[in-house]
Design a protein around this motif. Structure first.
Motif, PDB file in Angstrom:
ATOM      1  N   THR A   1       0.924  -1.111   0.058  1.00 55.32           N
ATOM      2  CA  THR A   1       0.129  -0.066   0.196  1.00 55.32           C
ATOM      3  C   THR A   1       0.779   1.252  -0.129  1.00 55.32           C
ATOM      4  O   THR A   1       0.621   2.344  -0.423  1.00 55.32           O
ATOM      5  CB  THR A   1      -0.937   0.073   1.296  1.00 55.32           C
ATOM      6  N   ALA A   2       2.002   1.159   0.381  1.00 59.14           N
ATOM      7  CA  ALA A   2       3.000   2.411   0.701  1.00 59.14           C
ATOM      8  C   ALA A   2       3.567   2.492  -0.728  1.00 59.14           C
ATOM      9  O   ALA A   2       4.416   3.585  -0.972  1.00 59.14           O
ATOM     10  CB  ALA A   2       4.181   2.271   1.653  1.00 59.14           C
TER      11      ALA A   2
ATOM     12  N   SER B   1      11.703  -3.572  -0.968  1.00 53.77           N
ATOM     13  CA  SER B   1      12.820  -3.943  -0.068  1.00 53.77           C
ATOM     14  C   SER B   1      12.925  -3.056   1.199  1.00 53.77           C
ATOM     15  O   SER B   1      12.713  -3.742   2.159  1.00 53.77           O
ATOM     16  CB  SER B   1      14.307  -3.512  -0.905  1.00 53.77           C
ATOM     17  N   GLN B   2      12.504  -1.647   1.044  1.00 57.07           N
ATOM     18  CA  GLN B   2      12.135  -0.939   2.284  1.00 57.07           C
ATOM     19  C   GLN B   2      11.075  -1.309   3.048  1.00 57.07           C
ATOM     20  O   GLN B   2      11.405  -1.313   4.522  1.00 57.07           O
ATOM     21  CB  GLN B   2      12.172   0.584   1.779  1.00 57.07           C
TER      22      GLN B   2
ATOM     23  N   LEU C   1      11.704  -2.919   7.204  1.00 56.02           N
ATOM     24  CA  LEU C   1      11.209  -2.472   8.171  1.00 56.02           C
ATOM     25  C   LEU C   1      10.708  -3.492   9.151  1.00 56.02           C
ATOM     26  O   LEU C   1      10.733  -3.299  10.320  1.00 56.02           O
ATOM     27  CB  LEU C   1       9.894  -1.824   7.751  1.00 56.02           C
ATOM     28  N   PHE C   2      10.298  -4.676   8.737  1.00 55.64           N
ATOM     29  CA  PHE C   2       9.838  -5.538   9.565  1.00 55.64           C
ATOM     30  C   PHE C   2      10.828  -6.153  10.761  1.00 55.64           C
ATOM     31  O   PHE C   2      10.290  -5.912  11.978  1.00 55.64           O
ATOM     32  CB  PHE C   2       9.590  -6.916   8.968  1.00 55.64           C
ATOM     33  N   PRO C   3      12.156  -6.264  10.744  1.00 54.98           N
ATOM     34  CA  PRO C   3      12.962  -6.526  11.821  1.00 54.98           C
ATOM     35  C   PRO C   3      13.024  -5.393  12.608  1.00 54.98           C
ATOM     36  O   PRO C   3      13.340  -5.376  13.926  1.00 54.98           O
ATOM     37  CB  PRO C   3      14.132  -6.952  11.217  1.00 54.98           C
ATOM     38  N   ILE C   4      13.014  -4.224  12.084  1.00 56.89           N
ATOM     39  CA  ILE C   4      13.489  -3.116  12.913  1.00 56.89           C
ATOM     40  C   ILE C   4      12.237  -2.590  13.790  1.00 56.89           C
ATOM     41  O   ILE C   4      12.155  -2.598  15.021  1.00 56.89           O
ATOM     42  CB  ILE C   4      13.278  -1.831  11.988  1.00 56.89           C
TER      43      ILE C   4
END
Length: 133
Positions: free
Chosen positions: A14-15, A36-37, A41-44
């Motif tokens: 969606t982003a 990729s970004q 973001l998931f692990p962060i």
């Protein structure tokens, strides 16, 4: 304690407005970087216990499987609720190999390796893990 798991994840697009981007080489690169970004973001978010922001990573209708003994999760609230079990746990999630294939003007497939390390307590000595292939 060290745990490694494989997850089947339905990441948010969606982003990323794939449908409105031209099919030029630069746009393809931009699409891959945006995807990729989003995945990165998931692990962060997990390692910083920011579970309420998972909608930045997953689509509302996502399905996620973190491996046995966990059930298949459907929807962002289910993912957030499961991850809240990790709150207070020292963890480090790392994304390594990542391959993104644009399959159409508004579609893509991504394959990503994710390794997770969990430690007892918040202040632990660094651990060393080596993986090879």
């Amino acid at each position: 304690m060290l745990v490694q798991f494989v997850a089947i994840l339905s990441f948010a697009t969606t982003a990323i407005s794939l449908a409105t981007l031209p099919s030029s080489s630069a746009a393809c690169t931009d699409d891959r970087v945006s995807i990729s970004q989003t995945i990165n973001l998931f692990p962060i978010l997990v390692d910083s216990w920011r579970y309420s922001e998972m909608s930045r990573v997953f689509t509302p209708d996502c399905y996620v499987y973190f491996g046995d003994p966990n059930p298949v999760l459907r929807g962002v609230p289910a993912v957030e609720n499961l991850l809240r079990n990790l709150e207070g746990t020292c963890s480090q999630h790392g994304i390594t190999t990542q391959y993104i294939e644009l399959t159409g003007p508004n579609a893509a497939n991504a394959e990503t390796y994710l390794t997770s390390h969990f430690f007892e307590g918040k202040d632990v000595e660094p651990s060393f893990t080596e993986y090879g292939k």
